[in-house]
Design a protein around this motif. Sequence first.
Motif, PDB file in Angstrom:
ATOM      1  N   SER A 377       0.827  -1.222   0.000  1.00 30.66           N
ATOM      2  CA  SER A 377       0.000   0.000   0.000  1.00 30.66           C
ATOM      3  C   SER A 377       0.855   1.264   0.000  1.00 30.66           C
ATOM      4  CB  SER A 377      -0.901   0.027   1.239  1.00 30.66           C
ATOM      5  OG  SER A 377      -0.124   0.365   2.395  1.00 30.66           O
ATOM      6  N   GLY A 378       2.136   1.120   0.344  1.00 23.25           N
ATOM      7  CA  GLY A 378       2.992   2.304   0.426  1.00 23.25           C
ATOM      8  C   GLY A 378       2.827   3.067   1.733  1.00 23.25           C
ATOM      9  N   ALA A 379       2.060   2.515   2.669  1.00 22.77           N
ATOM     10  CA  ALA A 379       1.866   3.202   3.957  1.00 22.77           C
ATOM     11  C   ALA A 379       3.196   3.341   4.675  1.00 22.77           C
ATOM     12  CB  ALA A 379       0.885   2.418   4.831  1.00 22.77           C
ATOM     13  N   ARG A 380       3.324   4.421   5.449  1.00 22.86           N
ATOM     14  CA  ARG A 380       4.597   4.638   6.116  1.00 22.86           C
ATOM     15  C   ARG A 380       4.659   3.986   7.497  1.00 22.86           C
ATOM     16  NH1 ARG A 380       5.524  10.787   5.166  1.00 22.86           N
ATOM     17  NH2 ARG A 380       3.258  10.787   5.090  1.00 22.86           N
ATOM     18  N   ALA A 381       3.476   3.642   8.017  1.00 23.46           N
ATOM     19  CA  ALA A 381       3.456   2.924   9.304  1.00 23.46           C
ATOM     20  C   ALA A 381       2.331   1.896   9.281  1.00 23.46           C
ATOM     21  CB  ALA A 381       3.237   3.908  10.438  1.00 23.46           C
ATOM     22  N   ALA A 382       2.525   0.795  10.028  1.00 26.57           N
ATOM     23  CA  ALA A 382       1.444  -0.165  10.221  1.00 26.57           C
ATOM     24  C   ALA A 382       1.026  -0.118  11.682  1.00 26.57           C
ATOM     25  CB  ALA A 382       1.905  -1.567   9.848  1.00 26.57           C
ATOM     26  N   VAL A 383      -0.274  -0.203  11.892  1.00 35.68           N
ATOM     27  CA  VAL A 383      -0.779  -0.359  13.258  1.00 35.68           C
ATOM     28  C   VAL A 383      -1.240  -1.802  13.360  1.00 35.68           C
ATOM     29  CG1 VAL A 383      -2.686   0.264  14.804  1.00 35.68           C
ATOM     30  CG2 VAL A 383      -1.348   2.047  13.668  1.00 35.68           C
ATOM     31  N   ILE A 384      -0.707  -2.531  14.340  1.00 36.20           N
ATOM     32  CA  ILE A 384      -0.952  -3.967  14.425  1.00 36.20           C
ATOM     33  C   ILE A 384      -1.729  -4.267  15.703  1.00 36.20           C
ATOM     34  CG2 ILE A 384       0.155  -6.243  14.446  1.00 36.20           C
ATOM     35  CD1 ILE A 384       2.649  -4.700  13.234  1.00 36.20           C
ATOM     36  N   ILE A 385      -2.832  -4.973  15.550  1.00 36.42           N
ATOM     37  CA  ILE A 385      -3.669  -5.234  16.729  1.00 36.42           C
ATOM     38  C   ILE A 385      -4.053  -6.709  16.769  1.00 36.42           C
ATOM     39  CG2 ILE A 385      -5.685  -4.461  18.044  1.00 36.42           C
ATOM     40  CD1 ILE A 385      -5.871  -2.045  16.166  1.00 36.42           C
ATOM     41  N   GLY A 386      -3.620  -7.395  17.827  1.00 37.73           N
ATOM     42  CA  GLY A 386      -4.095  -8.750  18.111  1.00 37.73           C
ATOM     43  C   GLY A 386      -5.014  -8.674  19.321  1.00 37.73           C
TER      44      GLY A 386
END
Length: 422
Positions: A377-386
Amino acid sequence: MSDATLQAVRGMNDILPDEAELWLWFEEVARDWLHSYGYRNIRMPLVEPTALFKRAIGEVTDIVEKEMYSFEDSLNGDELTLRPEGTASCVRAVLQHNLLYNAPQRLYYSGQMFRHERPQKGRYRQFHQFGVEALGFAGPDIDAEQILMCARLWQKLGLRDVSLQLNTLGDSAARHSHRAKLIAYFGKHQESLDADATRRLHSNPLRILDSKNPAMQDLIAAAPKLMDELGDDALRHFDEVQAILKRHDVPYRINPRLVRGLDYYNRTVFEWETTQLGAQGAICAGGRYDGLVELIGGKPAPATGFAMGVERLLALLHENGMALPRQEVDVYVVHQGELAGRLAGKVAELMRDNNLRVLLHCGGGSFKSQMKRADASGARAAVIIGDDEAQANEVSVKPMQGGEQKRVSVENLTATVNQFIK
Ligand code: HAM
């Protein structure tokens, strides 16, 4: 019925997302530029009564004779046409809503136009224009201002290889006597005229000057010149337009054969051309049309305008190596588990409240496959939620260009993302 995949109509193009980004960018630049000259937006219908274009553009023009998408409204029998240009509609709208008589108007519009021409590179059956019309201004200052405006836009767009051709069509008395001289001149050389020219000899001899037929060029070159018929007022007007262009260092070439393909023009006409687009080099064209308001049923009022072809301008930008970065995404949100899914939706909205551009993963899948999407996606950050993060009302933030992943509370999320994407 055939089961072949349905295709777009010939000469009418889809503009796909990568290309559409350039369109959006251009439209924004164009709007800022128009507003910096005080022009205001007007929006007219795509469909108008056929009679409007016949009257405004002229019965004996290529557009009206061969290129209009005209049809009868099957419900009430009205004769309608998909607009082949915007000037006629704009003047119609201004008159219908009485915009003109309190103050002059500087107006612009943009959108699709339709002409049934032979499609080729730079020439389409559906194409887009930005059109600019100044109504109620008689002096040469506005003609020159519109030309200077164009020069400024080319500069903003970084276009160097565009040149200006200028001509004057004079006033109606001059055109009448020129017309009579043309009919007499071409009448004497009828054996050298092609079929188009023969047909136009009495109906629209001026258009013969516009012929591209190589066999007729010598004849045309020696034809009577409109310049020789111009009255004092028209000459002064033209001189003043040129004086202003010179004062602003806008180079131009006078082309006495520039007559334009629409009949409503008088006095100043101009065309901006490039050599980089092959045969379809005209990127912008227009001029004065003092008779049109009255022709459409209003009290006489002077007017001048121009339109630019958006497809051609963008093609020129491509030729010049213009490339835009992809539309950016700040954050991609990946999540797994029911609780995590609910929190993901909430934090995505929260980040958008804080003006971040957020792609929320939809459609499930493993963390691994979701992270691949995040990458693409080219996003600069990922937010990861488990689910374990969700239970603690926390999320993990990972900078996509490398760097430590960080677990933070929902309250601290936006600040952390902003740090990561700077
Ligand atoms: P026009 O010269 O017919 O003038 O069109 C203006 C521009 O639209 C052309 O210079 C060209 O860039 C673009 N254009 C025209 N036809 C096509 C096509 N088939 N495919 C792609 N681009 C095309 C007018 O339409 C007048 N209404 C301009 C005007 C406004 N005069 C006074 N006010």
